[in-house]
Each structure stands twice: as structure tokens, then as C-alpha cells.
Design a protein around this motif. Structure first.
Motif, short mmCIF file in Angstrom:
data_model
loop_
_atom_site.label_atom_id
_atom_site.label_comp_id
_atom_site.label_asym_id
_atom_site.label_seq_id
_atom_site.Cartn_x
_atom_site.Cartn_y
_atom_site.Cartn_z
N SER A 81 -10.21 147.08 -6.24
CA SER A 81 -10.69 146.71 -7.57
C SER A 81 -9.72 145.66 -8.10
O SER A 81 -8.54 145.95 -8.31
N LEU A 82 -10.21 144.45 -8.30
CA LEU A 82 -9.28 143.40 -8.71
C LEU A 82 -9.95 142.33 -9.56
O LEU A 82 -11.16 142.30 -9.73
N VAL A 104 -13.94 142.85 -10.74
CA VAL A 104 -14.89 143.54 -9.87
C VAL A 104 -14.24 144.80 -9.31
O VAL A 104 -13.15 144.73 -8.73
N THR A 105 -14.89 145.93 -9.50
CA THR A 105 -14.40 147.17 -8.92
C THR A 105 -14.99 147.32 -7.52
O THR A 105 -15.97 146.66 -7.17
N LYS A 106 -14.41 148.20 -6.75
CA LYS A 106 -14.94 148.42 -5.41
C LYS A 106 -16.36 148.99 -5.47
O LYS A 106 -17.15 148.79 -4.54
N GLU A 107 -16.69 149.66 -6.60
CA GLU A 107 -18.04 150.19 -6.75
C GLU A 107 -19.06 149.08 -7.03
O GLU A 107 -20.26 149.27 -6.82
N THR A 113 -23.27 142.30 -3.28
CA THR A 113 -23.78 141.94 -1.95
C THR A 113 -25.29 141.82 -1.98
O THR A 113 -25.87 140.91 -1.39
N THR A 114 -25.94 142.74 -2.69
CA THR A 114 -27.40 142.70 -2.83
C THR A 114 -27.86 141.43 -3.55
O THR A 114 -28.90 140.85 -3.22
N PRO A 185 -9.44 150.80 -13.38
CA PRO A 185 -8.56 150.64 -12.22
C PRO A 185 -8.37 149.16 -11.88
O PRO A 185 -9.31 148.37 -11.94
N LEU A 186 -7.15 148.79 -11.56
CA LEU A 186 -6.85 147.41 -11.21
C LEU A 186 -5.73 147.40 -10.19
O LEU A 186 -4.62 147.85 -10.47
#
Length: 296
Positions: A81-82, A104-107, A113-114, A185-186
Motif C-alpha cells: 500500500s503506497l 493505492v492500497t493492495k486491496e 487491473t480490471t 496503511p502506508l
């Protein structure tokens, strides 16, 4: 003020060494100390910041004993997440310089991508115009837009690299503060690399405030993490919007880039409204300015 950064998740040894000199830590820091003219701050992210007249000496005290932790590999970086940042307009005679940082979080990655999010240089403008509104609605982002008039005013004091360093630093810093305020989260900050790390560090030291999370630089950063790709798309669409608006008062469509078409439109603009008009719509230090004047 000189500053150096060490990435060291385990810092008990440092904390013990500076224990007698501890001071009240800033937000998001585990501890801080003031030692022989140097402020040492250990952040929760694992970043240890040395600031002050003896910062270099204190940094190398620990850097020599243990190498910095390795930066995330490309494979692991893509799942963090960064905040990623990119700029658009640096190579265009007409239009502003735009820098955007996007979180952008990993979620978020499967959704991006979609959407087929990728580097703005690989997408058509029409494709980006469809994607950008969705990105701007869902992703926290920070945009900095330097109009041609403002660009021309500060350019004599800021070369192109120094200006971009200042803008990236500010965009990352502002967005970092927002994300932290929301307790999101970062893991790190990622810049699409536009200069050497040495040059970046040289110029960023002149900034009054800097982000405290690790700042990573990657060539083709948009391929390393979709945060950079999202930032590049938002930046490109903002640039195009501003470019279009700049041409409206003059009833001209201002092209991007710095090629022959740009010179042709520049000549037409000057013939209709005078050479001084260029200051409002173009970056005057480009060679195009002299080419346009020579054709009048």
C-alpha cells in the motif's frame, strides 16, 4: 539543514545509545533524541531520520556497522500500500507542468487491473479520459499544477530537475499527511524516476519539510506499482484539460509536445495576439520560443 535516512526495522541498539538524550517524539515516531547538534527520529515505518549539523557523522556511525535494509524487490513492491507520483507536461512547450501523487492500497490493485490502468504513455487520451474520473472518485490523490505564467516566473531560479523535485516532494508530503490523518496503511512512497537519486537528494534537502516514509525511485515506476500508473493517468488528463482551457481565449487548439506543429501554432498565436502572449501559455525557455520568433 542536512539530513540522512537509514532504514532499520530493529533500532533497539540506537535507542539504547541515545537513551540519555531522548526528547518528545513527533507524530508517528517511536522515539526521538537530540545528540551533539543532531536530531534523531525513529519512525514507526522503520525509517530513522538524522537532521542537523552533525547528521552525516551520526548517520555513518550506524550505516557502517550495519547496511541499510534492502528496498522492496519489484515483485514485493507491487503488493504494498503506497503513494506513487508522476509528472506530465515537462516536455511540452504549451501547457502547465502537472505533478500528481496517488494513494493505492493492495486491496485496490485487482480493481485497477480490471480498469486496465497502465502508464499514461501507453494509453490513448480517450482511454485515459474514461478511466480518470473513476480513479479520481475512488483514490485519494494530490495534484499540483504549475501554470505557464507561474512556471516562467520561477524557472530562472529552478532548473527543470529542481522544480520537479520540489513538486514531487510537496505532492507526496501533502498526501502522506492526509493518509496518516485517516489512519490508512502506508508502506512507502514511490516516484517514477526522472533523475538520479543523488540529484534528488541534493535538491530535496533544500525543501523545508519532507515525507518521513521511505521515498523510493524506480525507472518506469508505473510498471512497479499501479499507484504510479494511476498518478500518471490523472496527471495526463489534468494536463490536457488545462491545455484546452489555455487555448480557448485565443480560439486556438494548443498542441502538446515540442515539434513542428507547436511552432506553427506558436507563430499563428503571436501574429494574432503578440509575442507577449507566449508567456501565458508556453514554457519560454524551450527552444521553440526562438524558432517561433525567427519565423515572425
Amino acid at each position: 539543514m542536512s539530513h540522512y535516512t537509514l532504514l532499520k526495522k530493529e533500532n533497539k541498539e540506537l535507542q539504547t545509545f541515545y537513551q540519555k538524550y531522548c526528547i518528545t517524539p513527533p507524530p508517528h515516531a517511536d522515539w526521538a533524541a537530540q545528540y551533539q547538534g543532531t536530531r534523531i527520529t525513529a519512525y514507526q515505518s522503520g525509517k530513522i531520520l538524522f537532521q542537523g549539523k552533525n547528521a552525516e557523522q551520526e548517520y555513518y556511525r550506524w550505516q557502517k556497522e550495519e547496511k541499510e535494509e534492502k528496498e522492496p524487490s519489484s515483485s514485493s513492491l507491487s503488493q504494498l500500500s503506497l503513494i506513487g507520483s508522476d509528472e506530465v507536461g515537462n516536455g511540452s512547450y504549451f501547457g502547465p507542468l502537472v505533478v500528481v501523487a496517488a494513494y493505492v492500497t493492495k486491496e485496490d490493485i485487482p480493481w485497477l487491473t480490471t480498469l486496465e490502468v497502465a502508464d499514461s504513455k501507453t494509453l490513448t487520451d480517450e482511454k485515459m479520459k474514461k478511466i480518470a474520473p473513476q480513479l479520481k472518485e475512488k483514490l485519494p490523490y494530490q495534484a499540483l499544477i504549475v501554470s505557464p505564467k507561474k512556471y516562467n516566473a520561477i524557472q530562472p531560479r529552478y532548473n527543470a530537475v529542481k522544480m520537479k523535485v520540489a513538486l514531487h516532494n510537496q505532492a507526496l508530503l501533502l498526501l502522506e499527511k492526509r493518509i496518516e490523518k485517516e489512519n490508512q496503511p502506508l508502506d512507502a512512497l514511490l516516484i517514477d524516476q526522472f533523475t538520479s537519486e543523488k540529484n534528488y537528494q541534493q535538491y530535496v534537502k533544500e525543501e523545508k519539510e519532507q515525507p518521513h516514509h521511505p521515498v523510493l525511485m524506480r525507472v518506469k515506476g508505473e510498471q512497479e506499482h499501479l499507484a504510479v500508473a494511476a498518478a500518471s493517468i490523472i496527471a495526463r488528463t489534468l494536463f490536457l484539460e488545462q491545455l484546452e482551457q489555455l487555448g480557448v481565449p485565443y480560439h486556438l487548439t494548443l498542441p502538446s509536445g515540442a515539434g513542428e506543429k507547436v511552432d506553427q501554432v506558436g507563430v499563428e498565436l503571436c501574429r494574432r495576439y503578440g509575442v507577449d502572449t507566449l508567456e501565458k501559455v508556453a514554457k519560454l525557455h524551450f527552444k521553440n520560443t526562438q524558432k517561433i520568433k525567427a519565423k515572425l
